[in-house]
Design a protein around this motif. Structure first.
Motif, PDB file in Angstrom:
ATOM      1  N   THR A 183       9.804   0.948 -12.302  1.00 30.18           N
ATOM      2  CA  THR A 183      10.597   1.316 -11.121  1.00 30.18           C
ATOM      3  C   THR A 183       9.689   1.362  -9.909  1.00 30.18           C
ATOM      4  O   THR A 183       8.621   1.994  -9.947  1.00 30.18           O
ATOM      5  N   ARG A 184      10.100   0.704  -8.837  1.00 27.24           N
ATOM      6  CA  ARG A 184       9.316   0.714  -7.601  1.00 27.24           C
ATOM      7  C   ARG A 184       9.751   1.888  -6.740  1.00 27.24           C
ATOM      8  O   ARG A 184      10.944   2.135  -6.551  1.00 27.24           O
ATOM      9  N   GLN A 185       8.795   2.618  -6.197  1.00 27.08           N
ATOM     10  CA  GLN A 185       9.096   3.796  -5.397  1.00 27.08           C
ATOM     11  C   GLN A 185       7.964   4.041  -4.409  1.00 27.08           C
ATOM     12  O   GLN A 185       6.900   3.423  -4.483  1.00 27.08           O
ATOM     13  N   ILE A 186       8.189   4.976  -3.495  1.00 26.41           N
ATOM     14  CA  ILE A 186       7.185   5.314  -2.485  1.00 26.41           C
ATOM     15  C   ILE A 186       5.992   5.973  -3.151  1.00 26.41           C
ATOM     16  O   ILE A 186       6.143   6.787  -4.063  1.00 26.41           O
ATOM     17  N   ALA A 187       4.804   5.609  -2.707  1.00 31.85           N
ATOM     18  CA  ALA A 187       3.585   6.175  -3.272  1.00 31.85           C
ATOM     19  C   ALA A 187       3.598   7.695  -3.165  1.00 31.85           C
ATOM     20  O   ALA A 187       3.922   8.261  -2.111  1.00 31.85           O
TER      21      ALA A 187
ATOM     22  N   VAL B 255       1.938   5.455 -14.060  1.00 31.12           N
ATOM     23  CA  VAL B 255       2.074   5.176 -12.630  1.00 31.12           C
ATOM     24  C   VAL B 255       0.883   4.356 -12.171  1.00 31.12           C
ATOM     25  O   VAL B 255      -0.267   4.691 -12.468  1.00 31.12           O
ATOM     26  N   ILE B 256       1.162   3.254 -11.479  1.00 26.09           N
ATOM     27  CA  ILE B 256       0.099   2.423 -10.905  1.00 26.09           C
ATOM     28  C   ILE B 256       0.480   2.062  -9.476  1.00 26.09           C
ATOM     29  O   ILE B 256       1.653   2.065  -9.117  1.00 26.09           O
ATOM     30  N   SER B 257      -0.524   1.746  -8.688  1.00 25.79           N
ATOM     31  CA  SER B 257      -0.278   1.312  -7.313  1.00 25.79           C
ATOM     32  C   SER B 257       0.331  -0.085  -7.327  1.00 25.79           C
ATOM     33  O   SER B 257      -0.079  -0.942  -8.112  1.00 25.79           O
TER      34      SER B 257
ATOM     35  N   GLU C 258       0.822  -1.220   0.000  1.00 26.87           N
ATOM     36  CA  GLU C 258       0.000   0.000   0.000  1.00 26.87           C
ATOM     37  C   GLU C 258       0.850   1.262   0.000  1.00 26.87           C
ATOM     38  O   GLU C 258       0.394   2.324  -0.423  1.00 26.87           O
ATOM     39  N   MET C 259       2.096   1.162   0.482  1.00 28.70           N
ATOM     40  CA  MET C 259       2.971   2.329   0.573  1.00 28.70           C
ATOM     41  C   MET C 259       3.751   2.594  -0.721  1.00 28.70           C
ATOM     42  O   MET C 259       4.381   3.641  -0.841  1.00 28.70           O
ATOM     43  N   MET C 260       3.712   1.649  -1.661  1.00 21.51           N
ATOM     44  CA  MET C 260       4.566   1.751  -2.838  1.00 21.51           C
ATOM     45  C   MET C 260       3.749   1.924  -4.111  1.00 21.51           C
ATOM     46  O   MET C 260       2.553   1.621  -4.168  1.00 21.51           O
ATOM     47  N   GLU C 261       4.428   2.423  -5.138  1.00 22.77           N
ATOM     48  CA  GLU C 261       3.843   2.547  -6.468  1.00 22.77           C
ATOM     49  C   GLU C 261       4.876   2.138  -7.505  1.00 22.77           C
ATOM     50  O   GLU C 261       6.064   2.019  -7.210  1.00 22.77           O
ATOM     51  N   LEU C 262       4.422   1.898  -8.721  1.00 26.88           N
ATOM     52  CA  LEU C 262       5.289   1.553  -9.840  1.00 26.88           C
ATOM     53  C   LEU C 262       5.188   2.634 -10.902  1.00 26.88           C
ATOM     54  O   LEU C 262       4.086   3.075 -11.248  1.00 26.88           O
ATOM     55  N   GLU C 263       6.340   3.042 -11.414  1.00 25.46           N
ATOM     56  CA  GLU C 263       6.376   4.034 -12.490  1.00 25.46           C
ATOM     57  C   GLU C 263       7.116   3.423 -13.674  1.00 25.46           C
ATOM     58  O   GLU C 263       8.229   2.902 -13.525  1.00 25.46           O
TER      59      GLU C 263
END
Length: 788
Positions: free
Chosen positions: A609-613, A256-258, A245-250
């Motif tokens: 790329t995985r990153q903070i939401a 960008v998606i959750s 829930e804390m991360m998103e993908l770009e």
């Protein structure tokens, strides 16, 4: 007057002595002390803690019940004391390390240092030998060290004399890495503690009839897996969901998606996994019908020495039992292949109530070969310890078992008349039935999918099992899913496996491509996969049992030295046709659909790329404001209070002078705070600000508390945190830092997750969450996830 026994004269552990000393009543003091000395030392503190919990309950007869409980436990364990002593004597690590997940993880650094020291010593002692020989000697020494703590060295199953030097180098790099050791030791700890739970009777079918409620209930015993394993599994699941829930993908295209939405759309989603399994089973049956094959349903169990509830149990783990079944099945496969007997189907592994695995197999085969295949399978699966099977029928035992079977049939018929969904009893009075049972599937009673649907649902998410009764425990199946999943996770046992089926990886990759292709060679099978038609997909692959000679296979991209251990990292990129000479020849001999054109389809063209939401949104806002890159804080910050700087400024040179990397400098320009060692770097109004020592620690705590308070508010649907959010945040962060201080650190260590977002290593933050959620009790001896 009765005097308290001298604890120093008894064989007791230090922790057990400390707990016993807290009892003021002399009779209870002596009863507990003398009782505990009869059990193995590592079990004494476990039993003492459980005893004292019952002893201190605010009930009138709490002390009497605590004494009765201890008497029952010791009486139940007495027949297997030899096994218990053997298990505890073979502890992979000292108990004070195994009892704490944090200490076990930290011990990984010690093991890595020992392996490094071994390498240095051997290189000094054998300087005149060739490099390859020195590497081999080092590997063998480190492998022996690994074996002593229950860890299998990489490539250990291969013959050392034929092991390439490159493989030895990779193995040595791993065995000199503390992170690799932490992962291995965590698994060893989890499985050893669960073995103790099984050995002490905490796992099993233990139902008691309550006359008041007229219902069956348990007295602290859990089927399939222990409560400890279930707690750790539930905690890992909850922590994994929070991470997602804390991360998103770009994407490289800017989409960008959750992360949690991405996970839900894949096979990590239990619903998708179950649906795909049921689709494959149903259409596999259709293929079998077209081929004129018959379906057989097998139930296969291990000998008594693998069952913890049997008198002959020798201390074997569920992992050992699974290895036994796999070894026998490998022999059966070889025998069937040598005799040219074709079969295909699916295997489901699930536990008995005592944790020992058993198999359910649904196989399709030619009708005229079914008897031969059944005979071969029966011979291999009952050949070990046959005497225990024959002993059941001495002195009229067979007639007694037959009467029991008739009674079970009557009970089953009565349950059906009451509307309960209960499995019919098998004919367990047969000689081989305890180990091997086979039923020919009757289409008048249902499809093949209906035979195995319950086992698949039970092992995934319990879908539509309300009202079904578990044949193992007699309870409703809708309450038994979590223990089964915890069991499979604890022992790393694969639950489902198809036999003779073409690659499902190719099927999934084809479904990623939704658009029609100009390449006619691939388009036909892509369209079948897109429709979700497993029946047509299998035919276009060349049919069942085609193996590695299928028309299409995965397309991989290999990256030499792709990780910290110098391994070749293989990533799937799409699919390609299989037009090697051998495959073409096999398909021609089988007279199946065959592809002759060499072509490929890349299905993974976009990098994610995985990153903070919220990072992407901040990046966009910063770009519009003229910043170099996006504005993104560390995971424990909730906002950005820094001003980006321009290249060539004084702060820019200050950053280079302090030895920060280019990536860290770029992060600072975007407004991030960078923590390096015991310092915090940040930019304010174009000036470099450095916090260190207590100032840095206070700033870390403040930012962490601020971030957590905002997190609580967001989950509750509030724009700003209220007083309760701030209170909970302060309590959580204080507990996390307290846990870190107990480990000798002034900084937090966060848990590590795998690719699916499941927690694989616990940190201070996750520990604090577990304590506040009530999943873990914080005690004076507790520095991690202690045993219950």
């Amino acid at each position: 007057m009765t005097k308290p026994v001298d604890l120093d004269t008894l064989r007791l552990s230090g922790m057990a002595k400390g707990i016993i000393a807290a009892i003021t009543d002399v009779d209870n003091f002596n009863f507990l002390a003398r009782g505990l000395q009869t059990v193995p030392t590592p079990l004494q503190s476990r039993l003492a803690r459980k005893y004292i919990t019952r002893y201190n309950q605010q009930q009138k007869d709490a002390r009497y019940k605590a004494n009765r409980w201890l008497s029952r436990v010791i009486y139940r364990l007495k027949p297997r004391f030899n096994v218990l002593f053997r298990i505890t004597q073979n502890m992979p690590l000292p108990w004070h390390i195994l009892s704490s997940s944090e200490k076990t993880k930290n011990h990984g650094a010690t093991m890595a240092r020992e392996c490094l020291q071994i390498a240095l010593d051997i290189s000094d002692d054998y300087q005149r030998l060739k490099y390859e020989k020195i590497a081999k000697l080092t590997y063998e020494a480190c492998a022996e060290l690994s074996k002593s703590v229950g860890v299998t060295a990489p490539f250990y199953s291969m013959v050392a004399d034929y092991l390439p030097t490159e493989a030895i180098e990779i193995a040595l790099l791993k065995m000199q890495c503390d992170k690799w050791w932490a992962r291995q030791l965590k698994k060893v700890r989890r499985q050893y503690i669960e073995l103790l739970e099984i050995a002490t009777g905490e796992v099993g079918k233990d139902l008691f009839y309550c006359k008041k409620t007229k219902k069956y209930r348990r007295k602290g015993i859990s089927p399939y897996s222990s409560k400890q394993a279930q707690r750790e599994f539930s905690f890992a699941q909850a922590s994994g969901r929070q991470f997602l829930e804390m991360m998103e993908l770009e994407s490289s295209n800017g989409d960008v998606i959750s992360l949690i939405d991405a996970v839900k759309s894949g096979m990590a989603n239990p619903t998708n996994r179950r649906n795909e399994l049921m689709l494959r089973i149903r259409e596999t049956e259709e293929l079998a019908d077209e081929m004129g094959y018959v379906g057989m349903f097998y139930t296969i169990t291990c000998p008594a020495r693998f069952h913890a509830n049997a008198d002959k149990w020798d201390g074997s783990t569920p992992k050992d039992a699974q290895a036994y079944l796999i070894k026998e099945w490998a022999r059966i496969r070889t025998k069937l292949n040598n005799r040219g007997l074709n079969y295909f189907g699916v295997r489901v592994v699930e536990p008995h109530a005592d944790g020992c695995p058993h198999w359910h197999m649904m196989l399709f085969m030619p009708a005229n070969k079914a008897q031969e295949i059944n005979a071969i399978m029966r011979w291999y699966f009952i050949k070990e310890d046959k005497n225990e099977l024959y002993a059941r029928y001495k002195n009229g035992e067979r007639s007694k078992l037959f009467k029991q079977y008739k009674q079970k049939r009557q009970e089953w018929g009565f349950a059906k008349s009451q509307g309960k969904k209960v499995k019919a009893p098998t004919k367990f009075y047969r000689t081989f039935s305890p180990r091997f049972d086979v039923v020919k599937m009757d289409k008048t009673k249902g499809s093949a999918a209906s035979y195995i649907a319950k086992y698949i649902s039970k092992n995934i998410d319990g879908y539509q099992l309300t009202g079904h009764e578990d044949a193992e425990t007699g309870e409703s199946l809708d309450q038994q899913v979590n223990p089964v999943l915890a069991w499979a996770t604890t022992w790393n046992i694969r639950q489902f496996q198809f036999q003779g089926s073409p690659s499902v990886t190719v099927y999934r990759e084809l479904r990623r491509e939704r658009k029609e292709l100009a390449d006619e060679t691939i388009e036909q099978i892509r369209e079948a996969a897109d429709r979700g038609c497993w029946f047509d997909y299998v035919k276009l692959q060349g049919g069942m049992c085609i193996g590695r000679n299928a028309n299409f296979k995965p397309l991989y991209e290999d990256t030499p030295f792709g990780n910290n251990y110098a391994e070749v990292v293989r990533r799937i990129k799409g699919i390609k046709t299989n037009v090697c000479e051998k495959a073409l020849e096999v398909r021609s001999l089988l007279n199946v659909f065959s592809v002759h054109v060499a072509t490929e389809l890349k299905t993974r063209l976009v990098e994610w790329t995985r990153q903070i939401a919220g990072t992407a949104e901040k990046t966009k806002a910063a770009a519009e404001g003229g910043a170099f890159v996006g504005v993104a804080d560390l995971s424990w910050t909730s906002g950005n209070n820094c001003t980006p700087i321009a290249a060539g400024s004084r702060a820019q040179f200050d950053l280079l002078r302090h030895g920060l990397t280019k990536n860290q400098i770029d992060d600072l320009k975007t407004g991030k705070r960078i923590a390096v060692d015991d310092r915090i770097y940040q930019l304010k109004n174009g000036e470099l600000v450095i916090l260190e020592g207590q100032s840095a620690l206070n700033e870390q705590k403040r930012l962490a508390t601020e971030y957590q308070a905002n997190t609580f508010a967001q989950k509750a649907g509030r724009l700003e945190p209220n007083k309760e959010d701030w209170r909970l945040a302060r309590e959580l962060i204080a507990l996390a830092y307290s846990h870190a201080a107990n480990a000798g650190r002034d900084y937090l260590v966060f848990g590590r997750k795998d690719e699916r977002g499941e927690l694989i290593e616990q940190g201070d933050y996750e520990y604090a969450q577990a304590v506040m959620a009530g999943d873990v009790e914080q005690d004076w001896w507790d520095t991690g996830l202690m045993m219950a």
